[in-house]
Design an enzyme around this catalytic site. Structure first.
Site, PDB file in Angstrom:
ATOM      1  N   ARG A   1       1.927  -1.002  -0.595  1.00  0.00           N
ATOM      2  CA  ARG A   1       0.900  -2.061  -0.600  1.00  0.00           C
ATOM      3  C   ARG A   1       0.438  -2.375   0.813  1.00  0.00           C
ATOM      4  O   ARG A   1      -0.616  -2.960   1.026  1.00  0.00           O
ATOM      5  CB  ARG A   1       1.427  -3.366  -1.221  1.00  0.00           C
ATOM      6  CG  ARG A   1       1.810  -3.359  -2.679  1.00  0.00           C
ATOM      7  CD  ARG A   1       0.802  -2.729  -3.567  1.00  0.00           C
ATOM      8  NE  ARG A   1       1.096  -1.296  -3.745  1.00  0.00           N
ATOM      9  CZ  ARG A   1       0.225  -0.413  -4.201  1.00  0.00           C
ATOM     10  NH1 ARG A   1      -0.989  -0.798  -4.527  1.00  0.00           N
ATOM     11  NH2 ARG A   1       0.537   0.858  -4.331  1.00  0.00           N
TER      12      ARG A   1
ATOM     13  N   LYS B   1      -8.487   6.149  -5.813  1.00  0.00           N
ATOM     14  CA  LYS B   1      -8.710   6.546  -7.197  1.00  0.00           C
ATOM     15  C   LYS B   1      -9.846   5.777  -7.852  1.00  0.00           C
ATOM     16  O   LYS B   1     -10.600   6.348  -8.624  1.00  0.00           O
ATOM     17  CB  LYS B   1      -7.428   6.376  -8.002  1.00  0.00           C
ATOM     18  CG  LYS B   1      -7.001   4.941  -8.075  1.00  0.00           C
ATOM     19  CD  LYS B   1      -6.041   4.638  -9.177  1.00  0.00           C
ATOM     20  CE  LYS B   1      -5.973   3.123  -9.239  1.00  0.00           C
ATOM     21  NZ  LYS B   1      -5.108   2.627 -10.251  1.00  0.00           N
ATOM     22  N   THR B   2      -9.964   4.495  -7.534  1.00  0.00           N
ATOM     23  CA  THR B   2     -11.044   3.738  -8.173  1.00  0.00           C
ATOM     24  C   THR B   2     -12.399   4.263  -7.710  1.00  0.00           C
ATOM     25  O   THR B   2     -13.342   4.378  -8.480  1.00  0.00           O
ATOM     26  CB  THR B   2     -10.931   2.242  -7.842  1.00  0.00           C
ATOM     27  OG1 THR B   2      -9.601   1.816  -8.128  1.00  0.00           O
ATOM     28  CG2 THR B   2     -11.888   1.435  -8.669  1.00  0.00           C
TER      29      THR B   2
ATOM     30  N   GLN C   1       4.357   5.606  -9.663  1.00  0.00           N
ATOM     31  CA  GLN C   1       4.095   4.171  -9.771  1.00  0.00           C
ATOM     32  C   GLN C   1       4.286   3.659 -11.185  1.00  0.00           C
ATOM     33  O   GLN C   1       3.774   2.605 -11.547  1.00  0.00           O
ATOM     34  CB  GLN C   1       2.682   3.856  -9.273  1.00  0.00           C
ATOM     35  CG  GLN C   1       2.533   4.067  -7.785  1.00  0.00           C
ATOM     36  CD  GLN C   1       1.176   3.587  -7.278  1.00  0.00           C
ATOM     37  OE1 GLN C   1       0.869   2.413  -7.354  1.00  0.00           O
ATOM     38  NE2 GLN C   1       0.390   4.514  -6.752  1.00  0.00           N
TER      39      GLN C   1
ATOM     40  N   ASP D   1      -7.277   4.316 -16.804  1.00  0.00           N
ATOM     41  CA  ASP D   1      -6.692   4.034 -15.500  1.00  0.00           C
ATOM     42  C   ASP D   1      -5.199   3.768 -15.675  1.00  0.00           C
ATOM     43  O   ASP D   1      -4.763   3.379 -16.757  1.00  0.00           O
ATOM     44  CB  ASP D   1      -7.395   2.799 -14.922  1.00  0.00           C
ATOM     45  CG  ASP D   1      -7.129   2.641 -13.436  1.00  0.00           C
ATOM     46  OD1 ASP D   1      -6.607   3.590 -12.828  1.00  0.00           O
ATOM     47  OD2 ASP D   1      -7.442   1.565 -12.897  1.00  0.00           O
ATOM     48  N   GLU D   2      -4.408   3.947 -14.637  1.00  0.00           N
ATOM     49  CA  GLU D   2      -2.967   3.659 -14.695  1.00  0.00           C
ATOM     50  C   GLU D   2      -2.315   4.353 -15.898  1.00  0.00           C
ATOM     51  O   GLU D   2      -1.561   3.747 -16.642  1.00  0.00           O
ATOM     52  CB  GLU D   2      -2.706   2.153 -14.795  1.00  0.00           C
ATOM     53  CG  GLU D   2      -3.387   1.320 -13.735  1.00  0.00           C
ATOM     54  CD  GLU D   2      -2.669   1.354 -12.395  1.00  0.00           C
ATOM     55  OE1 GLU D   2      -1.816   2.244 -12.192  1.00  0.00           O
ATOM     56  OE2 GLU D   2      -2.978   0.489 -11.559  1.00  0.00           O
TER      57      GLU D   2
END
Length: 869
Positions: free
Chosen positions: A652, A47-48, A295, A247-248
């Site tokens: 992760r 995504k980044t 998330q 973001d997030e």
DNA sequence: AATATCGGTTTTTTT
DNA sequence: AACCGATATT
């Protein structure tokens, strides 16, 4: 400062290179041309990369960098995004606003806050400050703080603010006759708890405004207030930020959601022009949000998952693009994650997939107790490192709650493994650091009663409760600030000579410090030095017999080096600016950046781990009551959140995942039997290779003793009946002295992160800071994992009594002219290195040094503990 | 006013 | 076990 072409390459000329290495969904997201875009980005789906490419894409199509606002949740994420954008578009990245919600709001409020009654030197209260304020209010209003704890009240106030419920409305509804700031009001019986909350909320806001202060939640809420009540301000920002990225997004709360809407001008009534991609156009700004509802792990803090779920209804002409290809993990790990998260109800089904192949099975281990669990992990880390050559920095240990770090830390120290603990008590929350900052805050904003009262008797100067009460009474009666009361100390009734004298001295001290600060506003580090010496803070700690105070001195010098670093990195540094950066740091901000290699195993909570990835991940404490946490097990929605947390944890891992549990875990000093976590059952059986399926005790109970491969090298440990900490005593660890280890080790070596603010640079980072030109704390070897205990002995270090202020701000007398590219130097922590660059900035000269495996560091010559070879 | 001691509470996660 | 606040003691 750099010519744009340098980093830019052909990118701006040829937008196609921005998408040629992307998958179809990614590239669709980058190219999407429209007002509102939600990128549903599963874990590890890049995504980044998509976010930064999309920004670069827009730039390549004629929009200006200054029109971009990109919002993240942590400074680290912001710094990373800025870095990656700089790699794509060069110095253009400097013209964008890339920051956290909170720092963006500070910036807005510093500029325009006066419109809503905030003077620009306002203080930002952290939770501890807020709690102090609530206690003061509770005492004045005669509230039973046992029954209604400050934490509880603050939680309620936070809820109000996250939902944009104003104190005025609450007061109107529940306590219409209360006037904030009225004196002598006693909170007697109340019909409704809401009444009490309303009164305290109103009074709290009143006192914050008297103190020219805001709390964390105010940063958002008051910015919304500004944008809603002040057309000039909202016009300005709406026309400035034409392209907003969040973001997030799944972690936004209602206030943040509204803030984004306001900034974008969604409800401004202006007509959207569907072809308005260029500069200077009208209508609502374009919005791109990125997030993953699986998330969402901050509901407890007010995050509202509906923000992301309802995106398409909330924003006109919204488009959703899902990214489901994972580039991070093996299929085994993804299968486990998918299986766990599938148990959550009310979610849009989504399946991550990878092209990386099946990979190794997940390793399971059931330990008898926490110590044994930690021992197993330490031995696996050692094995992976020596046998398979896995770098320490490629491994991470994760746990649900910070309290679990203790036994893990012990095992790491015991096994002599280098580690880095992220989180726990934050650097800026340490008592001595907070004290120093309280001085700075009181200097910048003398109306800040909470901080002023905090330092009144720190260090001890004979001003106790009585003195404080007298001044507070006077200030209250005259409707003025606490410090103003001190200014008029000779008019205070009941003032005795014994109180007046130290009080006068305190007043004079503050005047001197304020004058000094005014003259050295651009040099926060010098102000810090002055405060530390003039106030006597440093001296008190240096004189102390308490071994803990030695590390406190360390922390204070580290604060000063952080200030030095700040003024180094910030063109127009001010003291107030420095205080901002200290107020808004997060745990994860201390983590080394993408390209730095700490050489250490990382230990952190699952919350902190979000957004990170490691080749090897240990997920510990997989027990009912630990994870899921006992307080979340009852409630279905909280359990769902725990499950999302498990999902975050599993995803992760890139290559190897370990899940471990302990059959007995001590909590509150009490040993408890723990059942295996339900999340373990939710992972398909065939994905886990259990190295030890059951703990010893469970085996006996179960009756059947079949042959599982159980290399039970730790079996001996837990066989004693007393599991608690004492069972550790027979190892090399002297139980009694452990606390001291923890302090000096944790605070100065592993916890005291220094990267902060914009900072991915690491001047202060671990640079043990040269103290009076002799390196202080050099008894510690640079590599962690080895603890050189600092007993009471090295009291000899008390010597540098001589003008600590100048000693702290002085340099180690190295001349930049003596350093050349290619020269070799040694660093107290990083060891041998080669200079790759030098920058002559006079006092603030910088050398860039390649330390090989320890990475490339930029060091401030003045403070770095280095030696030329 | 400063220090010592006792007892109660604590641990979810954080900008 | 560790931290906080209230109480007792100097």
């Amino acid at each position: 400062m750099e010519p744009v072409q340098q980093n830019m390459g052909p990118v701006l000329c040829d937008p196609q290179t921005l998408i040629k290495d992307l998958n179809p969904q990614q590239s669709e997201a980058v190219k999407y041309y429209g007002q509102a875009l939600l990128i549903g980005a599963g874990a590890g789906s890049g995504k980044t990369r998509v976010l930064t490419r999309r920004i670069a894409w827009l730039l390549a199509h004629g929009i200006w960098a200054s029109q971009i606002l990109a919002i993240t949740f942590t400074n680290k994420a912001a710094a990373e995004m800025r870095e990656r954008l700089a790699a794509l578009v060069g110095s253009e990245a400097e013209h964008m606003w890339i920051s956290t919600f909170h720092s963006a709001c500070v910036r807005i409020l510093r500029r325009d806050g006066d419109q809503i009654g905030l003077e620009s030197g306002f203080s930002i209260y952290d939770t501890a400050d807020s709690e102090r304020l609530i206690k003061l209010i509770g005492a004045d209003l005669n509230i039973d703080l046992k029954r209604y704890t400050p934490r509880m009240i603050l939680g309620k106030i936070s809820d109000y603010k996250n939902s944009l419920i104003s104190w005025k409305d609450q007061l109107k509804t529940y306590a219409a006759d209360y006037r904030p700031g009225q004196r002598g009001y006693q909170m007697g019986r109340f019909d409704n708890v809401e009444e009490l909350f309303a009164v305290v909320y109103a009074e709290y806001q009143y006192r914050l405004s008297q103190a020219n202060a805001v709390d964390f939640d105010d940063l958002i809420m008051r910015t919304v207030e500004l944008l809603r009540t002040c057309p000039q301000a909202s016009d300005y920002y709406r026309h400035r930020f034409r392209y907003i990225f969040v973001d997030e997004y799944q972690d936004t709360n209602h206030a943040q959601y509204v803030l984004v809407r306001e900034l974008a001008g969604i409800d401004s009534g202006e007509q959207a022009d569907p072809h308005a991609a260029g500069a200077g156009k009208v209508g609502p700004s374009w919005i791109t949000v990125v997030g993953d509802s699986d998330q969402s792990i901050y509901a407890f803090r007010g995050a509202d998952i509906r923000n992301i779920q309802d995106f398409e209804e909330d924003f006109p002409n919204a488009k959703t693009i899902m990214l489901e290809q994972n580039y991070r993990s093996t299929q085994t790990i993804l299968d486990a994650a998918n299986a766990v998260i599938a148990k959550n109800e009310n979610r849009k089904p989504k399946k991550l997939w990878t092209a990386l192949g099946k990979g190794d099975p997940i390793i399971g281990y059931a330990a008898d107790n926490a110590q044994q669990e930690a021992g197993y992990i330490a031995s696996e880390i050692t094995r992976l490192h020596t046998e398979e050559g896995v770098a320490y920095s490629d491994m991470a240990i994760m746990y649900r709650a910070n309290a679990q770090s203790r036994s893990l830390e012990e095992a790491m120290i015991n096994a002599n493994l280098p580690y880095q603990l992220v989180g726990g008590t934050k650097f800026y929350e340490r008592r001595e650091v907070k004290d120093a900052i309280a001085y700075l805050q009181a200097i910048v904003n003398p109306a800040d009663d909470v901080n002023m009262r905090r330092i009144l008797n720190v260090p001890k100067r004979g001003l106790g409760a009585r003195a404080e009460g007298l001044v507070a009474m006077y200030a209250d009666r005259h409707g003025t600030t606490f410090f103003d009361g001190i200014e008029h100390l000779d008019r205070i009734e009941g003032m005795t000579g014994r109180t007046a004298k130290p009080l006068g001295a305190f007043r004079d001290l503050m005047h001197e410090l304020t004058d000094f600060a005014r003259e050295h506003d651009a040099k926060p580090s010098e102000v810090v030095a002055e405060v530390l010496s003039r106030s006597g803070l440093l001296e008190e700690l240096q004189r102390s017999e308490d071994p803990q105070d030695a590390s406190r001195v360390d922390n204070l010098s580290q604060l000063q080096s952080v200030a030095a670093e700040f003024e180094q990195n910030t063109p127009d540094a001010t003291l107030a600016g420095f205080l901002e950066t200290t107020a808004l740091v997060a745990d994860s901000d201390q983590l080394p950046g993408e390209n730095e290699d700490s050489g250490k195993v990382t230990m952190m909570t699952l919350h902190t781990a979000k957004g990170l990835e490691y080749p090897v991940v240990f997920l510990t404490g997989m027990e009912q009551g630990t994870f899921p946490h006992s307080r979340a097990m009852e409630d279905a929605s909280e359990l769902s959140e725990e499950r999302r947390l498990a999902y975050v944890g599993i995803t992760r891992a890139k290559r190897r995942l370990y899940v471990t549990r302990a059959a007995v875990r001590a909590q509150w000093g009490q040993a408890n039997e723990m059942m295996p976590s339900q999340f373990l059952d939710e992972i398909p059986e065939d994905l886990i290779d259990w190295k030890r399926k059951e703990a010893g005790m469970e085996r006996m109970r179960g009756g059947w003793r079949s042959g599982f491969d159980d290399d039970d090298e730790f079996g001996g440990w837990g066989d004693d009946d007393d599991f608690g900490t004492s069972s550790f005593g027979n190892s090399s660890f002297g139980g009694s002295s452990y606390g001291a280890h923890d302090r000096s080790y944790g605070s100065s070596s592993s916890r005291g992160g220094s990267s902060h603010g914009s900072g991915r640079s690491t001047y202060g980072s671990g640079s043990r800071f040269s103290y009076g030109s002799s390196s202080y704390g050099s008894g510690r070897s640079g590599k962690a994992g080895k603890v050189t205990t600092r007993h009471t002995k090295p009291k000899a270090l008390d010597k540098p009594k001589t003008a600590p202020a100048s000693a702290l701000s002085k340099d180690n007398n190295l001349d930049i002219a003596d350093f050349h590219i290619g020269d070799r130097i040694t660093h107290d922590q990083y060891g041998l290195g080669t200079i790759v660059d030098t920058q002559d900035k006079g006092r603030n000269s910088i050398i860039t040094v390649d330390f090989g495996t320890d990475g490339v560091k930029r060091l401030m010559l003045r403070v770095a503990p280095i030696e030329k070879l």
